[in-house]
Design an enzyme around this catalytic site. Sequence first.
Site, PDB file in Angstrom:
ATOM      1  N   GLN A  46       0.836  -1.197   0.000  1.00 16.36           N
ATOM      2  CA  GLN A  46       0.000   0.000   0.000  1.00 16.36           C
ATOM      3  C   GLN A  46       0.875   1.253   0.000  1.00 16.36           C
ATOM      4  O   GLN A  46       1.917   1.312   0.653  1.00 16.36           O
ATOM      5  CB  GLN A  46      -0.944   0.004   1.200  1.00 16.36           C
ATOM      6  CG  GLN A  46      -0.282   0.131   2.557  1.00 16.36           C
ATOM      7  CD  GLN A  46      -1.270  -0.032   3.694  1.00 16.36           C
ATOM      8  OE1 GLN A  46      -1.668  -1.136   4.027  1.00 16.36           O
ATOM      9  NE2 GLN A  46      -1.662   1.086   4.293  1.00 16.36           N
ATOM     10  N   SER A  51      -4.924   3.315   2.067  1.00 18.98           N
ATOM     11  CA  SER A  51      -5.103   2.643   0.775  1.00 18.98           C
ATOM     12  C   SER A  51      -4.938   1.133   0.862  1.00 18.98           C
ATOM     13  O   SER A  51      -4.715   0.479  -0.155  1.00 18.98           O
ATOM     14  CB  SER A  51      -4.124   3.215  -0.259  1.00 18.98           C
ATOM     15  OG  SER A  51      -2.790   2.878   0.047  1.00 18.98           O
ATOM     16  N   CYS A  52      -5.069   0.563   2.069  1.00 14.20           N
ATOM     17  CA  CYS A  52      -4.936  -0.892   2.172  1.00 14.20           C
ATOM     18  C   CYS A  52      -6.024  -1.600   1.371  1.00 14.20           C
ATOM     19  O   CYS A  52      -5.804  -2.693   0.838  1.00 14.20           O
ATOM     20  CB  CYS A  52      -4.961  -1.331   3.626  1.00 14.20           C
ATOM     21  SG  CYS A  52      -6.491  -0.923   4.504  1.00 14.20           S
ATOM     22  N   GLY A  53      -7.210  -0.978   1.251  1.00 12.73           N
ATOM     23  CA  GLY A  53      -8.295  -1.586   0.492  1.00 12.73           C
ATOM     24  C   GLY A  53      -7.972  -1.725  -0.973  1.00 12.73           C
ATOM     25  O   GLY A  53      -8.184  -2.792  -1.580  1.00 12.73           O
ATOM     26  N   ALA A  56      -5.137  -4.337  -1.324  1.00 10.68           N
ATOM     27  CA  ALA A  56      -5.633  -5.701  -1.141  1.00 10.68           C
ATOM     28  C   ALA A  56      -6.392  -6.162  -2.379  1.00 10.68           C
ATOM     29  O   ALA A  56      -6.240  -7.311  -2.822  1.00 10.68           O
ATOM     30  CB  ALA A  56      -6.530  -5.772   0.092  1.00 10.68           C
TER      31      ALA A  56
END
Length: 222
Positions: A46, A51-53, A56
């Site tokens: 990320q 912004s991990c979504g 992922a």
Amino acid sequence: MKGRLGVLALLPAFAVQAADFSAGGASFVVPVTSLKEARFRSTVRQQYDFSCGSAALATLLSYHYDFPVTEQEIFREMFLRGDQPRIRREGFSLLDMKRYLAARGFTADGFEQPLDKLAQAGLPAIVLVAENGYRHFVVLKGMQGQRVLLGDPAGGTRAISRQGFEAIWQNRLLFVIHSRPGKPRFNELADWRVAPQALLADGIVRDSLRDVTLPKLGGGDF
């Protein structure tokens, strides 16, 4: 040499070249990859705190469904089409991901199911976890026995005990792509290689104390 290789293992991938002049000048090249770098070989890192979504989702599509896409592309579209103040405050949601996937012909939903069902289906999933007060999305890449393999956008591919995962798993939802022909990648051996299990029981020979003790007296002291 052992110390030098230990240092090299911490550096980015490159070729180590050496020559054996005692054998007439033969040479060899050994590619070296750091463990840190290997952990991001099939997990997208990320770029922002929230912004991990998107990272992922990029991991799920690129490395499990043969649909290469960058985090930046996903981030840009989900941010432009989403609730931007909420995204800045809380990050992306599963609904943002569902809408992005639907626009590309993927059907995805969140299911409240036990991990065993996921293992039986052989499907990777995006899950929400909370560690050290930080809630973020990771990809559940595989399961072996009591170990769970995660693609963590913050730390890369890593393994955790099933009990440990159950303790940090939030909302008990498995967000998966379904109703799609073919089988996605799940439990890949290459992913597990960056999270080896320590075989501590093999480290000590238990049938004798000879190899693990040092006698006080020598052979000529009796």
